[in-house]
Scaffold this active site. Structure first.
Site, short mmCIF file in Angstrom:
data_model
loop_
_atom_site.label_atom_id
_atom_site.label_comp_id
_atom_site.label_asym_id
_atom_site.label_seq_id
_atom_site.Cartn_x
_atom_site.Cartn_y
_atom_site.Cartn_z
N SER A 146 0.86 -1.19 0.00
CA SER A 146 0.00 0.00 0.00
C SER A 146 0.88 1.23 0.00
CB SER A 146 -0.88 0.01 1.24
OG SER A 146 -1.56 1.25 1.34
N TYR A 159 -1.09 0.13 10.82
CA TYR A 159 -1.28 -0.29 9.42
C TYR A 159 -0.06 0.08 8.59
CZ TYR A 159 -3.53 -0.91 4.85
OH TYR A 159 -3.83 -1.33 3.58
N1 LIG Z 1 -8.93 -0.69 -0.48
C1 LIG Z 1 -7.90 0.13 -0.49
O1 LIG Z 1 -8.06 1.35 -0.56
C2 LIG Z 1 -6.52 -0.43 -0.39
C3 LIG Z 1 -5.44 0.43 -0.60
C4 LIG Z 1 -4.15 -0.07 -0.54
C5 LIG Z 1 -3.92 -1.40 -0.28
N2 LIG Z 1 -4.97 -2.24 -0.09
C6 LIG Z 1 -4.68 -3.65 0.18
O2 LIG Z 1 -5.32 -4.45 -0.78
C7 LIG Z 1 -5.56 -5.73 -0.22
C8 LIG Z 1 -7.00 -6.14 -0.49
O3 LIG Z 1 -7.85 -5.28 0.25
P1 LIG Z 1 -9.32 -4.87 -0.20
O4 LIG Z 1 -9.31 -3.41 -0.31
O5 LIG Z 1 -9.74 -5.65 -1.35
O6 LIG Z 1 -10.10 -5.25 1.12
P2 LIG Z 1 -11.13 -6.41 1.45
O7 LIG Z 1 -12.25 -6.35 0.51
O8 LIG Z 1 -11.39 -6.26 2.89
O9 LIG Z 1 -10.31 -7.75 1.17
C9 LIG Z 1 -9.41 -8.29 2.05
C10 LIG Z 1 -9.19 -9.72 1.68
O10 LIG Z 1 -8.24 -10.29 2.57
C11 LIG Z 1 -8.78 -11.45 3.14
N3 LIG Z 1 -8.32 -11.64 4.51
C12 LIG Z 1 -8.32 -10.75 5.51
N4 LIG Z 1 -7.88 -11.35 6.63
C13 LIG Z 1 -7.63 -12.62 6.35
C14 LIG Z 1 -7.20 -13.75 7.12
N5 LIG Z 1 -6.92 -13.64 8.42
N6 LIG Z 1 -7.04 -14.94 6.48
C15 LIG Z 1 -7.32 -15.05 5.17
N7 LIG Z 1 -7.74 -14.03 4.41
C16 LIG Z 1 -7.91 -12.83 5.00
C17 LIG Z 1 -10.26 -11.25 3.10
O11 LIG Z 1 -10.93 -12.50 3.09
P3 LIG Z 1 -11.79 -13.10 4.35
O12 LIG Z 1 -12.21 -11.94 5.18
O13 LIG Z 1 -12.89 -13.84 3.71
O14 LIG Z 1 -10.83 -14.00 5.06
C18 LIG Z 1 -10.43 -10.55 1.78
O15 LIG Z 1 -10.51 -11.48 0.73
C19 LIG Z 1 -5.21 -5.63 1.24
O16 LIG Z 1 -3.91 -6.16 1.45
C20 LIG Z 1 -5.18 -4.16 1.50
O17 LIG Z 1 -4.32 -3.82 2.55
C21 LIG Z 1 -6.26 -1.79 -0.14
#
Ligand SMILES: NC(=O)c1ccc[n+]([C@@H]2O[C@H](COP(=O)([O-])OP(=O)(O)OC[C@H]3O[C@@H](n4cnc5c(N)ncnc54)[C@H](OP(=O)(O)O)[C@@H]3O)[C@@H](O)[C@H]2O)c1
Ligand SMILES: Cc1cc2nc3c(=O)[nH]c(=O)nc-3n(C[C@H](O)[C@H](O)[C@H](O)COP(=O)(O)OP(=O)(O)OC[C@H]3O[C@@H](n4cnc5c(N)ncnc54)[C@H](O)[C@@H]3O)c2cc1C
Lengths: 253, 482
Positions: A146, A159
């Protein structure tokens, strides 16, 4: 069944039940990958697989329910997945957690939990993955970091630190494995419209998860080492990382 | 869980495909049993591998266990009076000839390279340039012992357990593991052979000449310049070898020795053989190959009807002189399309194949023709006829078209009642295999498989690709999806 001249391309996405991970799964499916999708929420995972398989008219995505905090169970699951896929070309660690945070909040449990999911879980998966890719002398590892990992901000030290740890780990891994023909790609998204964004302190012009997946795929495809999503964040980060700490401290970022 | 320290990359010999396998190299029968136990405990399958000289995926078991027999290399018994030899499965053709030649013996059947193991050689039931006279290697097996996946040892000969004997040889490692093999060697009276080379104007000329010469020759091999078209389609040369008769070699001790047979370490004096392939590389492209092919043809004309002497090793294992020649085909690798067509259809079939390659603009870089007779084994590629083996360079750009073309060639082969050989295959489809082997044969193989390997432990990428019906009861349901 594997045909020697046309072996299927194979990929694993950890954290594929929602958001960016699910969008990436659809993107890779469209690129012809055989997929293993990993996350905790079995129902959501099954929905993603069903949608992909229905569209492909064959089994193209398989669900694996798993909590990345189950460090001890990771190698066995990796072994099961690779046996099912028959190979492993691309591994994406996308699982991530971000708790709501602001400058006045102190919560060690949440900070540690983020460190565990965002960094320790990555290590548990990527270490055996890197080992086997070095043995295969090919493959690509992708970590979803990120822009938040580029600086420590007053609003989200936990974070930020968890993503910085992931970035540094990926860099070290890259330096370790690149001479064996293995690529390590660090993806640094800005804000993306997903469930996670609900926990953000402030939202500034997010892109859709589908758009993010398109951009991430092109970074993967061109075997980038580090890619900001979208690219403009690269310039912003360049500026931010050059602000001296004593100045940064005084800015409300 | 399997120990990931055993993960190793194993390739198709043609370098078209490679995969990680959990490789185990036991040195004893007990060691093999332990690998079977490990597989059962983990719900994994076991693929067998010798020296990995099969062109395609016959000795690869992606992400599963691969049992390599290359450490079972003991010669168990040798009788220089009778020529009876008993070996462990990892003993190679080269180990054998070096061991027995001093006593005036040679293998009855050898392939074009000396590196295959005896286990792998019988897994495929290989043949040589004398197949029309000597048959396949399996026809010289007096007896063998096989370890079944159940842990049981089965002793077999043409008299004892004949059904298993004739099925196990040639069934590409899916019924059991050869653990000891007794073979009959053949007497030779010199370490050299008479070799003559004859230019042939076209395909018809080549096949006719082979047919005329076969009764009087000990080894026959035809070579085709695949770049020639029209009237000259199939032009090439024929190499004929005769062995010495008793007493003909005035000093057989000299030639019947390892020193005489082994090629010198350095060819051309200063260039080590191991780096020669770097030079050959420049010829592995259409123009280079065209020149080489033409050159070979002209050499054939020059040498036409000339006689010479050659050692057994250089006459048989020419390719081994260039240890890394296949690397000239990197990064894509090479495939070989070898088809076996009955004599009465051979001309029409091979002609159509060569013409089709021209139509696709993908002529083979090398084509070799041999003569055969049928063999008595369940899984058999042999016919009373000829085989033509075509080598193709695989590239990123031609990959798709090449697969389409060979599928087309397969149709031609089937139309002419032809057969195929698993040792060379990387491109066949199950329906092609069931057409040429026939449903009865496949049903027999399936029945033997469920009787002798009830847990379906023995599998390879090739067996899953071409024989899905024999793997119906997988120990782990998800394995099938590979
Ligand atoms: N959205 C943003 O603005 C943003 C910006 C920069 C970086 N990111 C990064 O992008 C990635 C995806 O995030 P997202 O925005 O798509 O959020 P999200 O919709 O909350 O997705 C997070 C994913 O991670 C999985 N996960 C979380 N905890 C877990 C665990 N303990 N074991 C297995 N799986 C787990 C969740 O699956 P389950 O809950 O079903 O386990 C889900 O599939 C993350 O690494 C996040 O830090 C996001
Ligand atoms: C340059 C070159 C030239 C060749 N020329 C010829 C030729 O002229 N004639 C010919 O017939 N072939 C030829 N071949 C093919 C080669 O002879 C066969 O592929 C042979 O099987 C290779 O032996 P291997 O020990 O390498 O076996 P592998 O390729 O390792 O294995 C072959 C098969 O046998 C099985 N197997 C291995 N060990 C055992 C065991 N102990 N018990 C049961 N099954 C086992 C494997 O599962 C596999 O299916 C040639 C190959 C090359 C590379």
């Amino acid at each position: 069944m594997i045909r020697p001249l046309h072996p299927p391309k194979t990929a694993v996405i950890v954290g594929a039940s929602t958001g960016i991970g699910a969008a990436l799964a659809r993107k890779l499916a469209a690129q012809g990958y055989q997929l293993a999708l990993v996350a905790r929420r079995a129902d959501l995972l099954h929905d993603v697989c069903a949608e992909i398989n229905q569209h492909a008219n064959q089994t193209q995505a398989r669900p694996y329910t798993h909590d990345v905090l189950d460090f001890a169970g990771t190698p066995a699951l990796l072994q099961q997945i690779t046996a099912d896929l028959g190979s492993l070309d691309l591994f994406i660690y996308n699982a991530g957690a971000m708790f709501p945070s602001h400058a006045e909040k102190y919560n060690a449990d949440e900070d540690i939990a983020m460190l565990q999911v965002n960094a320790a879980g990555a290590m548990a998966w990527l270490s055996p993955v890197a080992d086997r890719m070095v043995r295969a002398k090919r493959g690509q590892i992708v970590g979803i970091g990120s822009i938040a990992g580029d600086r420590g901000r007053r609003g989200a030290p936990g974070y930020n630190a968890s993503k910085a740890a992931l970035h540094t780990y990926l860099e070290g891994l890259r330096n370790r494995v690149s001479r064996f023909g293995v690529t390590v790609t660090t993806i640094k998204p800005g804000q993306v419209e997903t469930d996670m964004l609900k926990n953000a302190e402030q939202v500034r012009g997010p892109i859709s998860a589908t758009r993010a997946a398109d951009l991430i795929w092109s970074a993967i495809h061109s075997r980038k080492q580090i890619a900001y999503i979208p690219g403009k964040w690269g310039i912003i980060s360049l500026v931010l990382t050059h602000i001296p700490s004593f100045v940064f401290r005084r800015l409300n970022l | 869980m399997l120990n990931s320290n055993h993960l190793e990359l194993s390739s198709a010999w043609g370098l078209t495909y490679q995969a990680l396998n959990y490789v185990h190299r036991p040195s004893t029968v007990e060691g093999i049993r332990q690998v079977f136990t490990l597989a059962k405990e983990n719900g994994r399958t076991v693929g067998l591998r010798g020296s990995g000289r099969s062109y395609g995926d016959a000795a690869v078991n992606a992400e599963q266990i691969l049992l390599e027999l290359t450490r079972m290399t003991r010669i168990l018994d040798w009788n220089p009076e009778t020529g009876k030899l008993t070996v462990e499965p990892g003993v190679t053709i080269r180990d054998i000839w070096r061991y027995i030649i001093g006593d005036g013996w040679w293998l009855p059947v050898v392939p074009g390279t000396a590196f295959p193991t005896i286990g792998g050689a019988l897994g495929m039931n290989l043949h040589g340039k004398n197949q029309y006279k000597a048959g396949t290697l399996g026809e010289h097996v007096l007896e063998f012992t096989a370890l079944l996946s159940t842990g049981e040892l089965l002793h077999c000969s043409p008299e004892k357990n004949p059904e298993f004997f004739y099925a196990m040889i040639g069934s590409f490692g899916v019924l059991g593991v050869f653990t000891s093999i007794t073979l009959q060697m053949k007497r030779i009276y010199s370490g050299q052979m008479h070799i003559s080379t004859h230019a042939t104007a076209n395909l018809q000329d080549l096949l006719n000449t082979m047919e005329q010469r076969k009764a009087s020759s000990d080894y026959l091999i035809g070579w085709i310049d695949c770049f020639a078209k029209g009237q000259a389609l199939g032009r090439g040369q024929l190499q004929i070898a005769h062995e010495f008769t008793p007493g003909e070699d005035p000093n057989p001790q000299r030639t019947l020795s390892v020193q005489f047979q082994e090629p010198p370490e350095e060819l051309f004096g200063i260039v080590p053989r191991s780096i020669l392939w770097r030079f050959i590389k420049y010829f592995v492209n259409p123009l280079g190959m065209r020149l080489t092919s033409l050159g070979n043809y002209l050499m054939g004309l020059l040498k036409n009807d000339k006689q010479g002497l050659e050692s057994y090793v250089s006459a048989n294992f020419l390719l081994d002189y260039f240890p890394r020649w296949k690397e000239t085909y990197l990064p894509g690798g090479l495939i070989q399309h070898q088809s076996f067509i009955p004599a009465e259809h051979a001309y029409a079939g091979f002609r159509e194949i060569l013409q089709t390659c021209h139509d696709y603009g993908l002529p083979a870089y090398l084509a070799v023709v041999k003569r055969y007779r049928p063999d008595p084994f369940l899984i058999s590629y042999s016919v009373d006829g000829f085989s033509m083996a075509l080598d193709f360079h695989v590239t990123r750009r031609n990959r798709q078209r090449l697969q389409e073309m060979v599928a087309h060639l397969d149709e031609i082969v089937l139309k002419h009642h032809g057969r195929f050989y698993m040792a060379k295959d990387a491109t066949l489809y199950p329906h092609t295999v069931s057409t040429f082997l026939g449903e009865t044969t496949l049903a027999q193989l399936t029945a033997l498989k469920s009787k002798y390997d009830p847990q379906n432990l023995l599998q390879t990428n090739l067996s899953r690709r071409l024989f899905p019906q024999i793997h119906i009861t997988t120990p782990n349901a998800q394995i099938e999806s590979n």
